[in-house]
Scaffold this active site. Structure first.
Site, PDB file in Angstrom:
ATOM      1  CE1 TYR A  56      19.033  26.566  36.246  1.00 29.90           C
ATOM      2  CE2 TYR A  56      16.952  25.499  36.690  1.00 29.90           C
ATOM      3  CZ  TYR A  56      17.708  26.361  35.937  1.00 29.90           C
ATOM      4  OH  TYR A  56      17.132  27.009  34.874  1.00 29.90           O
TER       5      TYR A  56
ATOM      6  N   PRO B 235      11.331  35.884  34.112  1.00 31.73           N
ATOM      7  CG  PRO B 235       9.553  34.721  35.072  1.00 31.73           C
ATOM      8  CD  PRO B 235      11.028  34.632  34.822  1.00 31.73           C
TER       9      PRO B 235
END
Length: 279
Positions: free
Chosen positions: A56, A203
Site C-alpha cells: 500500500y 468485504p
C-alpha cells in the site's frame, strides 16, 4: 448472541469489525491530514484491528499509521504484510518470499511502524518461485526471535493453508470474500474448523450492494444502509470472520462500524445467501 470479539490467544483479543487502511491517502497536504484523522477516529470508536501492507504505497501507508497512532494504545493490533517487493519493471512489483528477503522486509516494516514486534505479520502472496515451506519457515524463525507474534497468509487455497500449518501455527488468512464473491468458501470452512481468523478483503463491493434489489430490501427492513447489510452478513457468517472495510472518510467509517448493531433474521440471511448463486 453474536460475538463482537475474536481471541487470537496469548492475551490478544480484538473487535471483529476492523479497519482496512489501504485507501488512506499518504501524500502531503490536506488529504493526508484527513487520513490521519480517520485512523485516529477509528481507534476512538473502538477499532482494535487495523490492516496495512508494504504494497500500500510502498510503505507509506505503514508510515502514515505510525504518524497517526504511535505510541500505539494497549490492545491495538496493527497487522501488515510482506512478500511483495517494488521493481523497475513494467508491472512495478514482484513476489519475493525468499527467506533472506522476508527477513529484510520484516525489518523494514518494523522501522516504518516504529515497532519492536509485529503482533500479526501476514504473507501477502505466496511466491511461486520459492517453496511455500521455506517462506513460512522463515516467518516462523522470525516469530521465534520475537520479531513477530503471529503468522498469517493471504490469497491462499485450503491446500496451501494445510501445508503451511504443517510447518507452524497459522493465526489468520486474508482472502477476497464478500456477499457476492464466495469463491473461497472452502478456505473459510478450513479456518473455522481450525479456529483461524479469516479477514475478508474487499468485504463490500462498491456500488453493487446498493444496486441489488434484495440487499436494498433487507436494508429497508432493518433501517440500515446496503453497506451495513453486507457487513452484518459477514459478521453473521462465521465467528472467525473479521471484516476490514476501508475508507478515507470519517462518515463512512462510522457507518461501517455501526453495522454491528444489525442482526439478520433467518429469512433475510437466506435471501442474501442466494445472491452469490445468482452472481
Amino acid at each position: 448472541m453474536l460475538s463482537t470479539g475474536f481471541d487470537f490467544g496469548g492475551g490478544l483479543n480484538v473487535r471483529r469489525l476492523g479497519f482496512g487502511a489501504m485507501r488512506l491517502p499518504t501524500e502531503p497536504g490536506p488529504a493526508r491530514e484527513g487520513a490521519i484523522a480517520v485512523a485516529r477516529r477509528a481507534v476512538e470508536l473502538g477499532v482494535t484491528l487495523i490492516d496495512t501492507a508494504f504494497l500500500y504505497r510502498w510503505g507509506a501507508n505503514e508510515e502514515l499509521l505510525a504518524e497517526a497512532l504511535h505510541p500505539y494504545p494497549d490492545g491495538l493490533l496493527v497487522t501488515t504484510k510482506v512478500g511483495v517487493v517494488r521493481t523497475d519493471g513494467p508491472q512495478g512489483w514482484r513476489h519475493d518470499g525468499r527467506p533472506d528477503s522476508l527477513r529484510e522486509q520484516v525489518e523494514g516494516a518494523l522501522r516504518r511502524l516504529r515497532a519492536e514486534r509485529i503482533e500479526l505479520l501476514q504473507l501477502h502472496r505466496i511466491d511461486p518461485g520459492t517453496p511455500l515451506e521455506d517462506q513460512v519457515g522463515a516467518l516462523r524463525d522470525l516469530r521465534d526471535e520475537g520479531k513477530i507474534g503471529r503468522i498469517g497468509l493471504s490469497e491462499v487455497t485450503a491446500g496451501e493453508l494445510d501445508r503451511a500449518r504443517r510447518v507452524t501455527a497459522i493465526a489468520s488468512v486474508q482472502n477476497r470474500y464478500n456477499l457476492f464473491d464466495r469463491a473461497y468458501e472452502p478456505v473459510l470452512a478450513a479456518c473455522e474448523a481450525a479456529g483461524v481468523a479469516f479477514l475478508p478483503w474487499r468485504p463490500v463491493v462498491a456500488g453493487e450492494a446498493g444496486a441489488t434489489a434484495e440487499v436494498a430490501a433487507v436494508a429497508a427492513e432493518l433501517g440500515a444502509t446496503p453497506t451495513q447489510v453486507a457487513l452484518a452478513w459477514l459478521l453473521g457468517r462465521s465467528p472467525v470472520v473479521l471484516p476490514i472495510p476501508g475508507t478515507a472518510r470519517i462518515a463512512h467509517l462510522e457507518e461501517n462500524l455501526a453495522a454491528e448493531r444489525f442482526r439478520l433474521s433467518a429469512d433475510q440471511r437466506a435471501r442474501l445467501d442466494r445472491l452469490a448463486e445468482a452472481a
